[in-house]
Design a protein around this motif. Structure first.
Motif, PDB file in Angstrom:
ATOM      1  N   PRO A  59      35.849  44.371  39.843  1.00 27.62           N
ATOM      2  CA  PRO A  59      35.710  42.903  40.140  1.00 27.62           C
ATOM      3  C   PRO A  59      36.818  42.141  39.843  1.00 27.62           C
ATOM      4  CG  PRO A  59      34.631  43.578  38.012  1.00 27.62           C
ATOM      5  CD  PRO A  59      34.981  44.660  38.847  1.00 27.62           C
ATOM      6  N   PRO A  60      36.876  40.800  40.226  1.00 32.76           N
ATOM      7  CA  PRO A  60      38.151  39.908  39.592  1.00 32.76           C
ATOM      8  C   PRO A  60      37.981  39.964  38.173  1.00 32.76           C
ATOM      9  CG  PRO A  60      36.852  38.737  41.435  1.00 32.76           C
ATOM     10  CD  PRO A  60      35.890  40.066  40.857  1.00 32.76           C
ATOM     11  N   ILE A  61      39.383  39.284  37.634  1.00 30.70           N
ATOM     12  CA  ILE A  61      39.635  39.340  36.492  1.00 30.70           C
ATOM     13  C   ILE A  61      38.479  38.249  35.793  1.00 30.70           C
ATOM     14  CG2 ILE A  61      41.195  38.357  34.526  1.00 30.70           C
ATOM     15  CD1 ILE A  61      43.404  39.570  36.286  1.00 30.70           C
ATOM     16  N   GLY A  62      37.925  38.427  34.694  1.00 31.71           N
ATOM     17  CA  GLY A  62      37.039  37.405  34.095  1.00 31.71           C
ATOM     18  C   GLY A  62      35.647  37.432  34.564  1.00 31.71           C
ATOM     19  N   TRP A  63      35.370  38.677  35.700  1.00 34.36           N
ATOM     20  CA  TRP A  63      34.132  39.092  36.046  1.00 34.36           C
ATOM     21  C   TRP A  63      33.604  40.299  35.583  1.00 34.36           C
ATOM     22  CZ3 TRP A  63      31.152  37.060  40.509  1.00 34.36           C
ATOM     23  CH2 TRP A  63      31.524  35.721  40.890  1.00 34.36           C
TER      24      TRP A  63
END
Length: 298
Positions: free
Chosen positions: A127-131
């Motif tokens: 997933p994207p960074i922070g997800w």
């Protein structure tokens, strides 16, 4: 015909002068980000400067120092033989790109050398960074009337945060079982999460938002309400090869009636699969970074 520096015409053209004392060289060093120890500022030779840097700086700083010195040498040769004058900032940028490219290539070589059996591609997508990504799966045992449920939550680096394996009686419809797994994912406290499973019927039902009065439809409607607790969420379908860990946990649940939860430290049954997917993800990331770097610095 003489030994004087053709750039400044003030001193003898020694290695120490060319790479350190010449005003042209000092202009380059002054715009760099390297902090030189006092012992390096003056000395009988450039070798003393190198020895001082080796003692006082880390590997990255010394790599930058060596590349700047090389750029100064090449730039002087080109300029003496009719080349264009280059601003010191350009030489620093060239040296920085060379160091970055070296480390990108070296990291990939080391990774491939020591992990030669790593998969060439990773079917699990991070997933994207922070997800976070929550993969889920369910398996049904018609003979015992049990459903095995498996959930694994990982961050953008592929690191496992939570894994869960549990069993339930009575849910013989795979669609109901998969819907129940997604419901469990909503209760684990994540604010930005991608939910991913290999039950396309469930994924399509949630994403379509169509009214359905069946038992499955009521669970789906309840699930849509639960998803609103996330600040951001995505629900997607993935093939079995991209959902291996959750599938293993669901199969484990059918073999063991006791539910299990693992925090941070994965169980043995999924450790090897997690490790292989992380390695493949790292290889793909390095290759992608290298490709972008080369495209941006042609």
């Amino acid at each position: 015909m003489d030994s004087y520096c053709p750039v400044c015409e003030r001193a003898e053209e020694t290695t120490y002068h060319v790479l350190w004392q010449c005003p042209a060289a000092r202009n380059v060093w002054s715009v760099g980000c390297i902090k030189f120890p006092k012992s390096c500022l003056e000395g009988p030779s450039f070798l003393q400067v190198v020895e001082g840097m080796l003692k006082s700086c880390d590997q990255m700083e010394f790599a930058q120092f060596a590349n700047i010195a090389r750029r100064i040498w090449l730039w002087r040769n080109e300029m003496i033989h009719g080349g264009d004058f280059l601003h010191p900032n350009i030489l620093i940028q060239q040296a920085t790109r060379a160091v970055n490219l070296f480390h990108l290539v070296w990291d990939e070589v080391v990774l491939q050398e020591f992990v030669s059996d790593a998969p060439t591609q990773c079917n699990w997508k991070n997933p994207p960074i922070g997800w976070f990504k929550a993969n889920w799966d369910a398996g049904v045992n018609q003979h015992s009337g049990r459903v095995g449920l498996g959930v694994v939550i990982r961050d953008h680096q592929g690191k496992m945060w939570v894994a869960k394996s549990m069993t339930r009686l009575g849910f013989l419809d795979p669609t109901l079982a998969e819907t129940m797994v997604v419901r469990l994912c909503t209760k684990m406290g994540m604010k930005q999460v991608q939910l991913e499973g290999d039950a396309k019927v469930v994924v399509d039902a949630v994403n379509s938002l169509l009214l359905d009065k069946s038992a499955t439809g009521l669970l789906t409607e309840d699930l849509c309400i639960a998803l609103c607790s996330f600040s951001s969420w995505e629900l997607g379908y993935v093939r079995r090869e991209g959902n291996k860990v959750a599938h293993i946990l669901a199969s484990l649940a059918l073999q063991n009636e006791m539910g299990r939860v693992w925090i941070y430290e994965p169980p043995d049954c999924i450790r090897e699969t997690l490790h292989a997917e992380v390695l493949a993800l790292q290889c793909m990331t390095l290759k992608s970074m290298k490709k972008r770097f080369l495209q941006n610095n042609k």
